[in-house]
Enzyme design. Structure first.
Site, short mmCIF file in Angstrom:
data_model
loop_
_atom_site.label_atom_id
_atom_site.label_comp_id
_atom_site.label_asym_id
_atom_site.label_seq_id
_atom_site.Cartn_x
_atom_site.Cartn_y
_atom_site.Cartn_z
N CYS A 132 -23.29 90.80 -32.47
CA CYS A 132 -22.55 89.66 -33.04
C CYS A 132 -22.20 88.65 -31.94
O CYS A 132 -21.28 88.89 -31.14
CB CYS A 132 -21.28 90.16 -33.73
SG CYS A 132 -20.28 88.83 -34.46
N CYS A 135 -18.71 87.11 -32.19
CA CYS A 135 -17.65 88.07 -31.85
C CYS A 135 -17.51 88.23 -30.34
O CYS A 135 -16.40 88.29 -29.81
CB CYS A 135 -17.95 89.43 -32.46
SG CYS A 135 -18.22 89.44 -34.24
N ASP A 136 -18.64 88.31 -29.64
CA ASP A 136 -18.61 88.76 -28.25
C ASP A 136 -19.13 87.75 -27.23
O ASP A 136 -19.08 88.02 -26.02
CB ASP A 136 -19.43 90.05 -28.11
CG ASP A 136 -18.87 91.18 -28.97
OD1 ASP A 136 -17.63 91.22 -29.15
OD2 ASP A 136 -19.65 92.00 -29.47
#
Length: 318
Positions: A132, A135-136
């Site tokens: 992701c 997300c990261d």
């Protein structure tokens, strides 16, 4: 006999459980094969509102579970093997043959990221390997990143990651990409994006401390192996919605994602609702999953109160 059963314990399922429990509906939550969902494989979550210093993924899910339990939600370990949505009350069969009945069901089983199945991959998820970018990506400022994949998702993630990374190398096992022309052109026009096509990933490489150092690949033209240095590796080869256990009783799209009535969480079966990544092909974020879990619980509550008007099933089942 239950008034409501929630299948799945990611952000969507746990939020639904909180709302149902607070409405005194005493929901039963089936934890499934991965209690807590994908966030349990995430290290630090920095984009969930209310945690300005960030919070570890497993800790966030544990707090949500405790909140649901505080209001009376009950939890059952295991996973659902079979469902019967032909008549109400609905019937669910758990592993081992245990049968449950419920007036309503909320499906929040999520979607599992597809993996390559190579050494060093899954054991390093959250420690340099991710599925992701939104997300990261923030954690890789100024770093070298590899994106594995050749479709639209891979091109989108590669372009997004250039906001943070020093460079992004796209690795694909074919010499041609599957992505649409507009997505390819966007990625190819980005000076930070580099290309390693016609290469098959073999292994995620790490140092003695366990930090990711790169991706070992095989050049399909020469059969020679090489190491592409990187600090992070993002796998973007798609997701698989966890809907096989439904046995085709719920209408899905061609990829298996549950179709819901726009603006609601209602499926084609009255009394069955879907929330989270199992019906979300676009956002796939913890906060959007939680929001849809709230929607599912409110939709469920209205139906049980007899306040919901149904015409959606006729649209999906002419």
């Amino acid at each position: 006999m239950y008034k409501a059963i929630v299948i799945g314990t990611g952000p969507a399922g746990l939020t639904a459980a909180i709302y149902l429990a607070r409405a005194n509906l005493n929901p039963l939550v089936i934890e499934g094969m991965e209690p807590g969902g994908q966030l349990t494989t995430t290290t630090e979550v920095e984009n969930f509102p209310g945690f300005p210093q960030g919070i570890m993924g497993p800790e966030l899910m544990d707090q949500m579970r405790k909140q649901a339990e505080r209001f009376g939600a009950k939890f059952r370990s295991g996973w659902v093997q079979e469902v019967d949505f032909g008549t109400r009350p609905f019937k669910l069969t758990l592993e081992g043959g245990e049968a449950l009945e419920s007036e309503t069901v909320i499906i929040s089983t999520g979607a599992s990221a597809k993996y390559l199945g190579i050494p060093g991959e899954k054991e390093n998820v959250g420690r340099g390997v991710s599925t992701c970018a939104t997300c990261d990506g923030f954690f890789f400022r100024g770093k070298k990143i590899i994106v594995i994949g050749g479709g639209d998702s891979a091109m989108e993630e590669a372009s997004f990651l250039t906001r943070f990374a020093a460079s992004v190398t796209v690795v694909h096992r074919r010499d041609e990409l599957r992505a649409s022309k507009i997505m390819q052109d966007r990625a190819r026009g980005n000076e930070k994006v580099e290309w390693a096509l016609n290469r098959t990933p073999i292994e995620v490489s790490t140092d003695e401390q366990g930090a990711v150092t790169g991706l070992k690949v095989r050049n399909n033209a020469t059969q020679e192996e090489e190491l592409i240095p990187a600090d992070g590796i993002f796998i973007a080869i798609g997701h698989t919605p966890n809907t096989k256990f439904l046995g085709g009783q719920i209408v899905t799209d061609e990829h298996g994602y549950i179709i819901v009535q726009p603006g609601t969480t209602m499926t084609n079966v009255e009394g069955v609702f879907a929330c989270g990544d199992v019906q979300d092909t676009r956002y796939r974020q913890a906060i959007t999953a939680a929001g849809s879990g709230c929607m599912a619980a409110l939709d469920c509550e209205k139906l049980l109160e007899g306040a919901m008007v149904r015409d959606w099933s006729e649209t999906l089942n002419p």
